[in-house]
Design an enzyme around this catalytic site. Structure first.
Site, PDB file in Angstrom:
ATOM      1  N   ARG A 165      19.379 -15.902 -26.405  1.00 19.23           N
ATOM      2  CA  ARG A 165      18.623 -16.191 -25.181  1.00 19.23           C
ATOM      3  C   ARG A 165      19.181 -17.413 -24.447  1.00 19.23           C
ATOM      4  O   ARG A 165      19.040 -17.538 -23.246  1.00 19.23           O
ATOM      5  CB  ARG A 165      17.150 -16.467 -25.515  1.00 19.23           C
ATOM      6  CG  ARG A 165      16.372 -15.254 -25.997  1.00 19.23           C
ATOM      7  CD  ARG A 165      14.876 -15.561 -25.954  1.00 19.23           C
ATOM      8  NE  ARG A 165      14.088 -14.653 -26.769  1.00 19.23           N
ATOM      9  CZ  ARG A 165      13.621 -13.472 -26.354  1.00 19.23           C
ATOM     10  NH1 ARG A 165      13.886 -13.047 -25.141  1.00 19.23           N
ATOM     11  NH2 ARG A 165      12.895 -12.716 -27.154  1.00 19.23           N
TER      12      ARG A 165
ATOM     13  N   GLU B  89      10.383 -10.588 -13.926  1.00 19.07           N
ATOM     14  CA  GLU B  89      10.831  -9.940 -15.171  1.00 19.07           C
ATOM     15  C   GLU B  89      12.339 -10.121 -15.342  1.00 19.07           C
ATOM     16  O   GLU B  89      13.068 -10.267 -14.353  1.00 19.07           O
ATOM     17  CB  GLU B  89      10.433  -8.446 -15.094  1.00 19.07           C
ATOM     18  CG  GLU B  89      10.810  -7.588 -16.267  1.00 19.07           C
ATOM     19  CD  GLU B  89      10.180  -7.977 -17.595  1.00 19.07           C
ATOM     20  OE1 GLU B  89      10.438  -9.106 -18.051  1.00 19.07           O
ATOM     21  OE2 GLU B  89       9.487  -7.142 -18.202  1.00 19.07           O
ATOM     22  N   ASP B  90      12.807 -10.121 -16.584  1.00 22.20           N
ATOM     23  CA  ASP B  90      14.247 -10.253 -16.829  1.00 22.20           C
ATOM     24  C   ASP B  90      14.977  -8.952 -16.530  1.00 22.20           C
ATOM     25  O   ASP B  90      16.005  -8.940 -15.864  1.00 22.20           O
ATOM     26  CB  ASP B  90      14.516 -10.703 -18.283  1.00 22.20           C
ATOM     27  CG  ASP B  90      13.853  -9.818 -19.339  1.00 22.20           C
ATOM     28  OD1 ASP B  90      13.050  -8.925 -18.976  1.00 22.20           O
ATOM     29  OD2 ASP B  90      14.123 -10.023 -20.538  1.00 22.20           O
TER      30      ASP B  90
ATOM     31  N   ASP C  62      14.276  -1.596 -17.667  1.00 25.15           N
ATOM     32  CA  ASP C  62      15.162  -0.659 -18.356  1.00 25.15           C
ATOM     33  C   ASP C  62      14.538   0.735 -18.236  1.00 25.15           C
ATOM     34  O   ASP C  62      14.766   1.441 -17.266  1.00 25.15           O
ATOM     35  CB  ASP C  62      15.283  -1.163 -19.804  1.00 25.15           C
ATOM     36  CG  ASP C  62      16.217  -0.359 -20.674  1.00 25.15           C
ATOM     37  OD1 ASP C  62      16.947   0.481 -20.153  1.00 25.15           O
ATOM     38  OD2 ASP C  62      16.214  -0.574 -21.900  1.00 25.15           O
TER      39      ASP C  62
ATOM     40  N   PHE D 143      23.830  -2.869 -23.185  1.00 29.65           N
ATOM     41  CA  PHE D 143      22.837  -3.795 -23.730  1.00 29.65           C
ATOM     42  C   PHE D 143      23.325  -5.210 -23.465  1.00 29.65           C
ATOM     43  O   PHE D 143      24.401  -5.615 -23.896  1.00 29.65           O
ATOM     44  CB  PHE D 143      22.611  -3.570 -25.225  1.00 29.65           C
ATOM     45  CG  PHE D 143      21.361  -4.276 -25.706  1.00 29.65           C
ATOM     46  CD1 PHE D 143      20.119  -3.664 -25.616  1.00 29.65           C
ATOM     47  CD2 PHE D 143      21.431  -5.580 -26.198  1.00 29.65           C
ATOM     48  CE1 PHE D 143      18.962  -4.334 -26.021  1.00 29.65           C
ATOM     49  CE2 PHE D 143      20.284  -6.252 -26.603  1.00 29.65           C
ATOM     50  CZ  PHE D 143      19.045  -5.618 -26.513  1.00 29.65           C
TER      51      PHE D 143
ATOM     52  N   LYS E  88      18.306  -1.453 -14.835  1.00 35.50           N
ATOM     53  CA  LYS E  88      19.221  -0.523 -15.513  1.00 35.50           C
ATOM     54  C   LYS E  88      18.729   0.889 -15.209  1.00 35.50           C
ATOM     55  O   LYS E  88      18.047   1.512 -16.028  1.00 35.50           O
ATOM     56  CB  LYS E  88      19.112  -0.801 -17.027  1.00 35.50           C
ATOM     57  CG  LYS E  88      20.384  -0.691 -17.812  1.00 35.50           C
ATOM     58  CD  LYS E  88      20.114  -0.704 -19.309  1.00 35.50           C
ATOM     59  CE  LYS E  88      19.972  -2.039 -19.944  1.00 35.50           C
ATOM     60  NZ  LYS E  88      19.816  -1.975 -21.421  1.00 35.50           N
TER      61      LYS E  88
ATOM     62  N   LYS F  94       9.217 -13.086 -23.499  1.00 34.74           N
ATOM     63  CA  LYS F  94       9.920 -14.350 -23.387  1.00 34.74           C
ATOM     64  C   LYS F  94      11.154 -14.211 -22.496  1.00 34.74           C
ATOM     65  O   LYS F  94      11.705 -15.207 -22.034  1.00 34.74           O
ATOM     66  CB  LYS F  94      10.426 -14.779 -24.780  1.00 34.74           C
ATOM     67  CG  LYS F  94       9.406 -14.966 -25.838  1.00 34.74           C
ATOM     68  CD  LYS F  94      10.135 -15.331 -27.150  1.00 34.74           C
ATOM     69  CE  LYS F  94       9.236 -15.085 -28.324  1.00 34.74           C
ATOM     70  NZ  LYS F  94      10.009 -15.132 -29.589  1.00 34.74           N
ATOM     71  N   GLY F  95      11.582 -12.967 -22.280  1.00 31.82           N
ATOM     72  CA  GLY F  95      12.891 -12.737 -21.671  1.00 31.82           C
ATOM     73  C   GLY F  95      13.101 -13.351 -20.308  1.00 31.82           C
ATOM     74  O   GLY F  95      14.222 -13.704 -19.939  1.00 31.82           O
TER      75      GLY F  95
HETATM   76  P1  IMP Z   1      11.592  -1.360 -20.591  1.00 34.00           P
HETATM   77  O1  IMP Z   1      10.128  -1.296 -20.928  1.00 34.00           O
HETATM   78  O2  IMP Z   1      12.376  -0.298 -21.320  1.00 34.00           O
HETATM   79  O3  IMP Z   1      11.857  -1.339 -19.097  1.00 34.00           O
HETATM   80  O4  IMP Z   1      12.181  -2.699 -21.167  1.00 34.00           O
HETATM   81  C1  IMP Z   1      11.742  -3.909 -20.753  1.00 34.00           C
HETATM   82  C2  IMP Z   1      12.030  -4.971 -21.794  1.00 34.00           C
HETATM   83  O5  IMP Z   1      12.964  -4.539 -22.795  1.00 34.00           O
HETATM   84  C3  IMP Z   1      12.662  -6.156 -21.133  1.00 34.00           C
HETATM   85  O6  IMP Z   1      11.702  -7.065 -20.667  1.00 34.00           O
HETATM   86  C4  IMP Z   1      13.528  -6.728 -22.228  1.00 34.00           C
HETATM   87  O7  IMP Z   1      12.782  -7.627 -23.011  1.00 34.00           O
HETATM   88  C5  IMP Z   1      13.916  -5.544 -23.076  1.00 34.00           C
HETATM   89  N1  IMP Z   1      15.257  -5.034 -22.755  1.00 34.00           N
HETATM   90  C6  IMP Z   1      15.592  -3.903 -22.116  1.00 34.00           C
HETATM   91  N2  IMP Z   1      16.930  -3.759 -21.987  1.00 34.00           N
HETATM   92  C7  IMP Z   1      17.456  -4.854 -22.568  1.00 34.00           C
HETATM   93  C8  IMP Z   1      18.817  -5.316 -22.728  1.00 34.00           C
HETATM   94  O8  IMP Z   1      19.812  -4.717 -22.296  1.00 34.00           O
HETATM   95  N3  IMP Z   1      18.940  -6.507 -23.373  1.00 34.00           N
HETATM   96  C9  IMP Z   1      17.892  -7.228 -23.856  1.00 34.00           C
HETATM   97  N4  IMP Z   1      16.625  -6.829 -23.702  1.00 34.00           N
HETATM   98  C10 IMP Z   1      16.401  -5.662 -23.069  1.00 34.00           C
END
Ligand code: IMP
Length: 187
Positions: free
Chosen positions: A173, A107-108, A111, A160, A139, A51-52
């Site tokens: 959100r 994508e939002d 990370d 975060f 990030k 949803k992000g």
């Molecule tokens: P990844 O798989 O670790 O790259 O994370 C991707 C997903 O984790 C994103 O689409 C977000 O939904 C969530 N996410 C990662 N970091 C944050 C943050 O700092 N705040 C909120 N959601 C996050």
């Protein structure tokens, strides 16, 4: 406020990090970059990762000048509110065939890269003509998987963040800006 076993309480606080004006200006630039690539004979498939990215997606697509098909993909990866579980799960699949199509995944935040790595692998198997990734936030400090990112709105510190679609425990959100989440001890 959240009570803890030891009797102390934690107070959530959100500190402004990227204001709405800065976000809007950068989103317009990203949309202009996409538009400048021109179009093929079929509409560009723009994928919203639920949803992000929903708020970023809604703003971004209004800056894209070529014909588009807007589609939605649901994934879940977080075991707790702050840490990824490492196992990515598809919760809602695309409703169109992307074989031979130009596709951009919106994508939002990237990370660890686990979610985007999974999504790119999944969509690439379906034979798109091209597959690009546009993320609002990156990030790099927490990277575990290398994923090629075609467009990055902002590279951020290892914090975060919430707001503009991003949540903590399904909250925040709807904030119109992006803020850093702090947990202060009260009492
Ligand atoms: P990844 O798989 O670790 O790259 O994370 C991707 C997903 O984790 C994103 O689409 C977000 O939904 C969530 N996410 C990662 N970091 C944050 C943050 O700092 N705040 C909120 N959601 C996050």
């Amino acid at each position: 406020m959240t009570a803890t076993a030891g009797g102390t309480a934690t107070v959530e606080r959100v500190e402004s990090y990227l204001d709405a004006g800065r976000i809007a200006a950068r989103v317009a630039e990203l949309g202009a970059e996409i538009s400048a690539r021109g179009c093929s004979d079929q509409p560009l498939v723009v994928v919203c990762v639920l949803k992000g990215s929903v708020i970023f997606f809604a703003d971004l697509v209004r800056h894209i000048r070529q014909p588009t098909n807007l589609v939605f993909l649901g994934v879940s990866s977080y075991a707790g509110a702050l840490e990824t579980s490492g196992a990515v799960r598809l919760t809602h699949d695309l409703t169109i065939d992307i074989a031979g199509r130009d596709v951009i995944v919106v994508e939002d935040i990237v990370d660890t890269g686990l979610t985007m790595g999974y999504l790119v692998g999944l969509l690439a198997q379906r034979g798109p003509h091209s597959l690009r990734v546009c993320t609002l936030l990156h990030k790099p400090a927490r990277k575990r998987v290398d994923v090629s990112l075609d467009q990055v709105g902002f590279t951020i510190d290892d914090v975060f963040v919430v707001g503009y679609g991003l949540d903590f425990d399904e909250r925040y959100r709807n904030l119109p800006y992006i803020g850093v989440m702090h947990f202060d001890t009260a009492g």
